[in-house]
Design an enzyme around this catalytic site. Structure first.
Site, short mmCIF file in Angstrom:
data_model
loop_
_atom_site.label_atom_id
_atom_site.label_comp_id
_atom_site.label_asym_id
_atom_site.label_seq_id
_atom_site.Cartn_x
_atom_site.Cartn_y
_atom_site.Cartn_z
N ASP A 170 0.86 -1.18 0.00
CA ASP A 170 0.00 0.00 0.00
C ASP A 170 0.90 1.23 0.00
O ASP A 170 2.09 1.14 0.34
CB ASP A 170 -0.92 0.00 1.22
N LYS A 178 -11.95 -0.90 -15.16
CA LYS A 178 -12.59 -1.97 -14.40
C LYS A 178 -13.28 -2.99 -15.31
O LYS A 178 -13.35 -4.18 -14.99
CB LYS A 178 -13.57 -1.38 -13.39
N THR A 224 -17.36 1.52 2.67
CA THR A 224 -16.06 1.82 3.28
C THR A 224 -16.10 3.25 3.83
O THR A 224 -17.00 4.04 3.51
CB THR A 224 -14.94 1.71 2.24
N ASN A 242 -6.50 -6.16 -5.33
CA ASN A 242 -7.60 -5.35 -4.83
C ASN A 242 -7.44 -3.86 -5.11
O ASN A 242 -8.43 -3.15 -5.29
CB ASN A 242 -7.73 -5.57 -3.32
N ASP A 282 4.26 2.06 -4.22
CA ASP A 282 3.40 2.80 -5.14
C ASP A 282 3.16 1.87 -6.32
O ASP A 282 4.05 1.61 -7.12
CB ASP A 282 4.10 4.08 -5.59
N TYR A 340 -12.06 5.20 -15.20
CA TYR A 340 -12.20 4.18 -14.16
C TYR A 340 -13.04 3.01 -14.66
O TYR A 340 -12.65 1.84 -14.51
CB TYR A 340 -12.84 4.79 -12.91
#
Length: 253
Positions: free
Chosen positions: A42, A164, A195, A95, A68, A160
């Site tokens: 992360d 995806k 989240t 993920n 990164d 995006y």
């Protein structure tokens, strides 16, 4: 934390990308509960260290590596370090993503490339880095994360949704190529998962009303809903599942 225990996951080396917050952090916690050897990468140090501390306090074997993911050489180095320190990655959970909105008129070439890099490109190169060991072991599981955003025709984030939707093609290609080596590759498309980021940035009273109207299940979906299914899909209980795209959205699509 509740849910099934899969004995075959004990001791397995699991690599999770984007494990410092949100769905990724919950996936890390659930694999730790399975007594897997979990490493996650992360870019957020403080949040990631908090995840590690919580998992270790509960007896989990969890390690954080700063990376990164848009820097592919750094990603490859991190995976090489995992291999040297922990052993070959047996389960890869791709993920990490970033669902920032971007009006079409304002998208530059640089922004487009950045959105592809953070939402798609690293998935391929992480898989490329771990697949040789999985092929040699004739065993392995990869779970790539997509999104229902492109399936519901969501606007305001074309780069995006393009990235995806491409996750499905990547998943099926890898599943076909590595199936003969008993490596399973699947994709999960989460719905609107509550989240902290989603609640803070995007959830409004109007959005909640619309979501409850559209979802079959009349409750909010939470990160544990995704983590539990991810753990199942990585386990031997799902040994016949590959080349598939699983939607976990409470019946939104």
């Amino acid at each position: 934390m509740s849910g099934a225990i899969y004995p075959d996951l004990e001791g397995k080396v699991v690599l999770v990308t984007g494990g410092g917050s949100g769905i990724g952090a919950e996936i890390v916690r659930h694999f730790a509960r399975q007594k897997s050897r979990v490493v996650f990468v992360d870019i957020a140090r403080e949040a990631s260290e908090a995840v590690v501390a919580g998992c270790r306090d509960a007896g989990g074997d969890v390690t954080f590596k700063y990376c990164d993911l848009t820097d592919i050489p750094s990603l490859k180095r991190a995976i090489a370090e995992v291999r040297n320190q922990t052993g070959p990655v047996q389960i890869l959970i791709n993920n990490a993503a970033h669902d920032e909105r971007h009006p079409t008129e304002t998208v530059t070439e640089e922004l487009w490339d950045d959105r592809i890099a953070v939402n798609l490109k690293h998935q391929f190169f992480a898989a490329q880095a771990v697949l040789p060991d999985m092929r040699e072991a004739r065993a392995g599981a990869i779970v790539n994360f997509g999104s229902v955003s492109w399936m519901v025709g969501q606007g305001g984030m074309a780069a995006y949704t393009a990235a995806k939707s491409a996750v499905l093609g990547l998943t099926r290609s890898l599943a076909r190529d590595y199936g003969p080596y008993n490596v399973r590759v699947n994709a999960i498309a989460p719905g609107w998962i509550m989240t902290e980021r989603q609640i803070t940035k995007w959830m409004t009273p109007e959005g909640e009303v619309e979501l409850m109207q559209r979802q079959c299940l009349k409750r909010k979906m939470v990160p544990a809903d995704i983590a539990k299914f991810t753990v199942f899909l990585a386990s031997d209980e799902a040994s016949g599942c590959t080349n598939q795209h699983y939607v976990v959205d409470g019946g939104w699509v």
